[in-house]
Design a protein around this motif. Structure first.
Motif, mmCIF file in Angstrom:
data_model
loop_
_atom_site.group_PDB
_atom_site.id
_atom_site.type_symbol
_atom_site.label_atom_id
_atom_site.label_comp_id
_atom_site.label_asym_id
_atom_site.label_seq_id
_atom_site.Cartn_x
_atom_site.Cartn_y
_atom_site.Cartn_z
ATOM 1 N N LYS A 296 51.027 50.020 42.345
ATOM 2 C CA LYS A 296 52.210 49.167 42.503
ATOM 3 C C LYS A 296 52.410 48.309 41.243
ATOM 4 O O LYS A 296 53.528 48.192 40.731
ATOM 5 N N TRP A 297 51.342 47.761 40.737
ATOM 6 C CA TRP A 297 51.448 46.921 39.529
ATOM 7 C C TRP A 297 51.800 47.759 38.294
ATOM 8 O O TRP A 297 52.517 47.295 37.413
ATOM 9 N N GLN A 298 51.268 48.976 38.260
ATOM 10 C CA GLN A 298 51.678 49.876 37.166
ATOM 11 C C GLN A 298 53.191 50.122 37.238
ATOM 12 O O GLN A 298 53.869 50.158 36.214
ATOM 13 N N GLY A 299 53.691 50.253 38.454
ATOM 14 C CA GLY A 299 55.134 50.440 38.633
ATOM 15 C C GLY A 299 55.922 49.233 38.134
ATOM 16 O O GLY A 299 56.975 49.382 37.493
ATOM 17 N N THR B 222 50.349 56.940 33.549
ATOM 18 C CA THR B 222 49.198 56.949 34.464
ATOM 19 C C THR B 222 48.004 56.174 33.909
ATOM 20 O O THR B 222 47.054 55.916 34.635
ATOM 21 N N ARG B 223 48.056 55.847 32.619
ATOM 22 C CA ARG B 223 46.893 55.116 32.064
ATOM 23 C C ARG B 223 47.228 53.680 31.647
ATOM 24 O O ARG B 223 46.524 53.090 30.821
ATOM 25 N N ILE B 224 48.271 53.127 32.232
ATOM 26 C CA ILE B 224 48.538 51.694 32.024
ATOM 27 C C ILE B 224 47.409 50.913 32.696
ATOM 28 O O ILE B 224 47.153 51.083 33.893
ATOM 29 N N GLU B 225 46.737 50.070 31.917
ATOM 30 C CA GLU B 225 45.616 49.298 32.460
ATOM 31 C C GLU B 225 46.137 48.043 33.164
ATOM 32 O O GLU B 225 46.978 47.322 32.614
ATOM 33 N N GLY C 230 46.544 37.669 34.588
ATOM 34 C CA GLY C 230 46.436 39.101 34.358
ATOM 35 C C GLY C 230 47.543 39.590 33.441
ATOM 36 O O GLY C 230 48.417 38.822 33.025
ATOM 37 N N LEU C 231 47.467 40.847 33.106
ATOM 38 C CA LEU C 231 48.556 41.509 32.378
ATOM 39 C C LEU C 231 48.318 43.014 32.418
ATOM 40 O O LEU C 231 47.206 43.471 32.703
ATOM 41 N N ALA C 232 49.396 43.762 32.158
ATOM 42 C CA ALA C 232 49.299 45.225 32.105
ATOM 43 C C ALA C 232 49.308 45.637 30.641
ATOM 44 O O ALA C 232 50.032 45.051 29.831
ATOM 45 N N ILE C 233 48.491 46.636 30.308
ATOM 46 C CA ILE C 233 48.279 47.010 28.906
ATOM 47 C C ILE C 233 48.423 48.517 28.736
ATOM 48 O O ILE C 233 47.807 49.291 29.470
ATOM 49 N N LEU C 234 49.236 48.908 27.762
ATOM 50 C CA LEU C 234 49.290 50.316 27.379
ATOM 51 C C LEU C 234 48.823 50.417 25.926
ATOM 52 O O LEU C 234 49.502 49.930 25.018
ATOM 53 N N VAL C 235 47.654 51.017 25.749
ATOM 54 C CA VAL C 235 47.103 51.196 24.392
ATOM 55 C C VAL C 235 47.697 52.472 23.808
ATOM 56 O O VAL C 235 47.512 53.557 24.341
#
Lengths: 177, 177
Positions: free
Chosen positions: A9-12, A31-34, A47-52
């Motif tokens: 849900k948070w990745q969304g 699919t690999r968003i942290e 928190g935060l979402a991270i895409l490397v």
């Protein structure tokens, strides 16, 4: 421990922010968003979402996606193994970010540290980043940042990223689990 | 030598591409978009527009804005002063890019080298980059790239950028004037 469904849900939510910023990512990247919640179990607060995109021995680039009012807790990147710590540039792409660094404390700051964790936030010089604004942090500099009322998307350009070496002011934080 | 008015016009074209890609830049940044024509005086054929966000001793980030069919000529980033050459990741943000690197020559490549300069293009392994796609080049690797029919915007994440050390296959090229 956060459930897989909750992480999805948070990745969304992170994807929605990327979309609003006009940033295109591949299906594999989605699919690999942290989802980083720092072991505190209060993702929407801390928190935060991270895409490397890339992280080699020499350099690193990421997108950071933050919910409205979400905070990345205070930390620094120390020297490791004789190498200077991570140097990083934050560039706001969408939304608004309040970044706090060492320096004269800004009166009436726009962001407030997460409740009951105020004493783990020690630097208070405010840097406002609107889209197109950026700020470069020297290694080993304490910093924390919070998204504005609509959330934020921030590009991070840096030297190699090694989360396990980050030093957080809040001793309850576990960056890698 | 290209006139100031012509440079301003090309900067305007670069800004349009950034706008189409949804990338926000500051007023100050708009005035320092570099129009690189490699000393060939044929910008629309061999050239690109560059906005450097950050370039420190350790890392660098840029946006590259390319007109339809425009080519960045073949070059490599050699080791300098005992340091390995520049390592770079190209990430397509908007449009389409055809990148050519060492490896098996791709039959029927999508891009053609600029006319009358074909013999200065020696690598022919094609990598197609659509928005969200990226490719990391190791130091000292020959490469060239061309924008697709609508042009392109490409983010470049790299180690320190030092244009004066780049080695171009085309000996008529002057990177810095």
């Amino acid at each position: 421990m956060t459930s897989k469904a909750q992480v999805a849900k948070w990745q969304g939510e992170a994807l929605k922010l990327l979309h609003q910023a006009g940033i295109v990512v591949t299906e594999a990247e989605k699919t690999r968003i942290e989802i980083a919640e720092f072991g505190l179990g209060q993702y929407q607060q801390s928190g935060l979402a991270i895409l490397v995109y890339v992280n080699t021995n020499r350099c690193c680039a990421k997108e950071l996606m933050m919910l409205p009012g979400q905070t990345c807790p205070e930390h620094r990147h120390p020297a490791v193994g004789g190498q200077p710590g991570k140097e990083e540039t934050f560039r706001c792409r969408w939304g608004k970010v309040y970044l706090y660094v060492p320096g004269p404390r800004t009166p009436n700051p726009k962001a407030k540290p997460p409740i009951r964790r105020e004493n783990t936030y020690t630097v208070g010089h405010e840097v406002l980043l609107n889209p197109g604004d950026q700020y470069t942090l020297q290694p080993d500099t304490l910093h924390w940042f919070q998204a504005g009322p609509k959330g934020a998307v921030v590009s991070e350009f840096s030297t190699r990223s090694t989360d396990e070496n980050d030093i957080f002011t809040d001793q309850d934080i576990r960056r890698t689990e």
